[in-house]
Design a protein around this motif. Structure first.
Motif, mmCIF file in Angstrom:
data_model
loop_
_atom_site.group_PDB
_atom_site.id
_atom_site.type_symbol
_atom_site.label_atom_id
_atom_site.label_comp_id
_atom_site.label_asym_id
_atom_site.label_seq_id
_atom_site.Cartn_x
_atom_site.Cartn_y
_atom_site.Cartn_z
ATOM 1 N N LYS A 68 0.835 -1.206 0.000
ATOM 2 C CA LYS A 68 0.000 0.000 0.000
ATOM 3 C C LYS A 68 0.866 1.252 0.000
ATOM 4 C CE LYS A 68 -1.979 -1.050 4.086
ATOM 5 N NZ LYS A 68 -1.104 -2.099 4.711
ATOM 6 N N ARG A 323 -0.230 13.795 1.880
ATOM 7 C CA ARG A 323 0.153 13.648 3.290
ATOM 8 C C ARG A 323 0.118 14.960 4.085
ATOM 9 N NH1 ARG A 323 4.347 11.965 5.080
ATOM 10 N NH2 ARG A 323 3.417 10.623 6.650
ATOM 11 N N TYR A 381 3.225 6.312 0.285
ATOM 12 C CA TYR A 381 1.931 6.909 0.577
ATOM 13 C C TYR A 381 1.739 8.263 -0.113
ATOM 14 C CZ TYR A 381 2.035 3.262 4.100
ATOM 15 O OH TYR A 381 2.135 2.051 4.731
ATOM 16 N N SER A 384 0.523 6.263 -4.206
ATOM 17 C CA SER A 384 -0.480 5.224 -3.922
ATOM 18 C C SER A 384 -1.751 5.822 -3.311
ATOM 19 C CB SER A 384 0.098 4.132 -3.011
ATOM 20 O OG SER A 384 0.476 4.668 -1.763
ATOM 21 N N MET A 385 -1.682 7.024 -2.785
ATOM 22 C CA MET A 385 -2.881 7.674 -2.221
ATOM 23 C C MET A 385 -3.355 8.816 -3.114
ATOM 24 S SD MET A 385 -2.254 7.519 1.920
ATOM 25 C CE MET A 385 -2.418 9.200 2.067
ATOM 26 N N SER A 387 -5.130 10.995 -6.163
ATOM 27 C CA SER A 387 -6.501 10.962 -6.675
ATOM 28 C C SER A 387 -6.603 11.848 -7.911
ATOM 29 C CB SER A 387 -7.466 11.459 -5.609
ATOM 30 O OG SER A 387 -7.382 12.872 -5.518
#
Ligand code: LLP
Length: 426
Positions: A68, A323, A381, A384-385, A387
């Motif tokens: 992830k 983040r 992160y 992978s996060m 949008s």
């Protein structure tokens, strides 16, 4: 001008006036690929992995990369080739592991909400272990396994109620968190699991949080888990492997997490003293393998001086680098080719229509529109996060290996962002 080199980032350094990753000038990457673009250092990932491997010499440990953190296929390929398994949390991640050449038997499946369809798929592929997080999941997994005529290998994720001393959103091992089975009821749940014919108890698992920068929470959690192993085995249920999860932090801003080999030296000292040193172990590191291997390169669009604040508006935003907005996280921001002279105090922000769309606050930078900035520690992160918020296509990604630059993900086009949407017939 020669800027100082960067602590904690052995594969990213200024050479003369150029910020380089391994043998590649990051300004060249931005020029060739456009911005925003993520660049990852292969050597950095492998050296982070080597730190764990050093700590595991003479021990039986399977490293399952928590994908992830960064699930690009080429990143998975690097870890699969290096012998890693994978910690997955969805059928989507399972498909990625297969596409990257990972072995199903080295997959562990974590997460509080696995669906029947996901369980079925993972069982049919023969994954290594399901890390089960509740009694309800145990019962459903048993049913699915029986319907397929299989036995599901299971570990229970136990919640040791230990404070990892990290951001509340990424702390997972406290009583109030949704994760795992409570320490107090773990033995009872193991006894239930042992009765179910569709399940084979193989291990125990715990993961207490992420970006952990001290050894003490790990040592405390280990004591709690070993107490349980003793109780469970005394009840006649053998535990074949012990999984200590992931969570080791990285240096974002002068953070001083223990090195992986040093941490494991301490953990093995405890395991040896309690007679468990020669067991089979698993770990699920994510951030510590990839976080400091990546940067996000972004161009300054406008400088916007203001009465209270000066803004440096860049072409990367909270959809690429979520983040700071989500956890008030700090990422270092450096010019790829620094200018001589004093900097000014600016907030580095993206173009997204939210005040929360900031990347760095109160940074001293000497930059102008058109300059390229590198946002550091962006290997975990971030992509992978990411949008498509504000209908922004996702950034491109490259892997740097020595002097070679491999494109490992094309920039997403705007047309791709609305594939699958339909107008309603008039
Ligand atoms: N195992 C389990 C069951 C997990 O939930 C996680 C992370 C890991 C392993 C890997 O943890 P790591 O070694 O990467 O700390 N988006 C947040 C972090 C969320 C972590 C979620 N679970 C951030 O950007 O800080």
């Amino acid at each position: 001008m020669t800027a100082p080199n960067i602590p904690g980032q052995p594969h990213i350094a200024y050479q003369g006036n150029n910020l380089c990753m391994e043998g590649v000038k990051l300004s060249d990457v931005a020029a060739q690929m456009g911005t925003p673009v993520f660049a990852y250092s292969k050597a950095s990932m492998l050296s982070a992995l080597a730190a764990y491997q050093r700590g595991f010499e003479g021990r039986k440990v399977q490293i399952c990369y928590a994908m992830k953190a960064n699930s690009n296929l080429a990143v998975l390929q690097i870890f699969a080739k290096a012998g890693c398994g994978f910690d997955i949390v969805s059928a989507g991640e399972l498909a990625r592991v297969l596409a990257a050449g990972g072995e199903p038997s080295k997959i562990i499946f974590s997460g509080v909400g696995k669906t029947r369809a996901e369980m079925k798929q993972a069982l049919e592929l023969g994954i290594g272990c399901f890390n089960v997080e509740s009694e309800a999941e145990l019962e459903v997994l048993n049913e699915v396994a029986l319907s397929l005529g299989k036995k599901a290998p299971v570990s229970l994720r136990v919640n040791p109620n230990v404070d990892p001393k990290t951001h509340p959103y990424i702390s997972t091992g406290l009583k109030g968190n949704k994760f795992g089975v409570a320490h107090e009821s773990a033995l009872q749940t193991y006894q239930r699991a042992a009765q179910l014919l569709g399940l084979a108890v193989v291990g125990i698992d715990c993961h207490i949080g992420s970006q952990i920068t001290e050894a003490t929470p790990y040592l405390d959690a280990m004591d709690r888990v070993l107490d349980l192993v003793a109780d469970i085995e005394a009840a006649g249920i053998p535990i074949h492997h012990i999984d200590f999860g992931g969570g080791l932090g990285i240096d974002y801003n002068g953070d001083t997490p223990p090195a992986a080999d040093q941490l494991w030296k301490q953990l093995f000292a405890k395991l040896d003293s309690r007679g468990y040193g020669q067991r089979q172990f698993m770990i699920e590191p994510g951030r510590s393998l990839v976080g400091n291997a990546g940067v996000c390169l972004s161009e300054v669009v406008f400088m916007k001086p203001g009465e209270q604040k000066n803004f440096c508006i860049i072409d990367a935003a909270m959809n690429d680098l979520p983040r700071p907005a989500m956890y008030q996280a700090f990422h270092q921001i450096l010019p790829v080719t620094p200018r001589a002279g004093e900097g000014t105090l600016v907030d580095v922000v993206g173009p997204v229509c939210e005040s929360g769309d900031w990347i760095g606050r109160d940074r001293t930078l000497n930059v102008q529109a058109g300059d390229t900035l590198a946002v550091l520690s962006a290997g975990a992160y971030c992509m992978s996060m990411s949008s498509n918020y504000n209908t922004r296509g996702r950034a491109a990604e490259v892997l740097i290996d020595g002097t070679e630059v491999h494109v490992i993900r094309d920039r997403e086009t705007v047309a791709q962002t609305f594939v699958g949407e339909h107008l309603v017939k008039a």
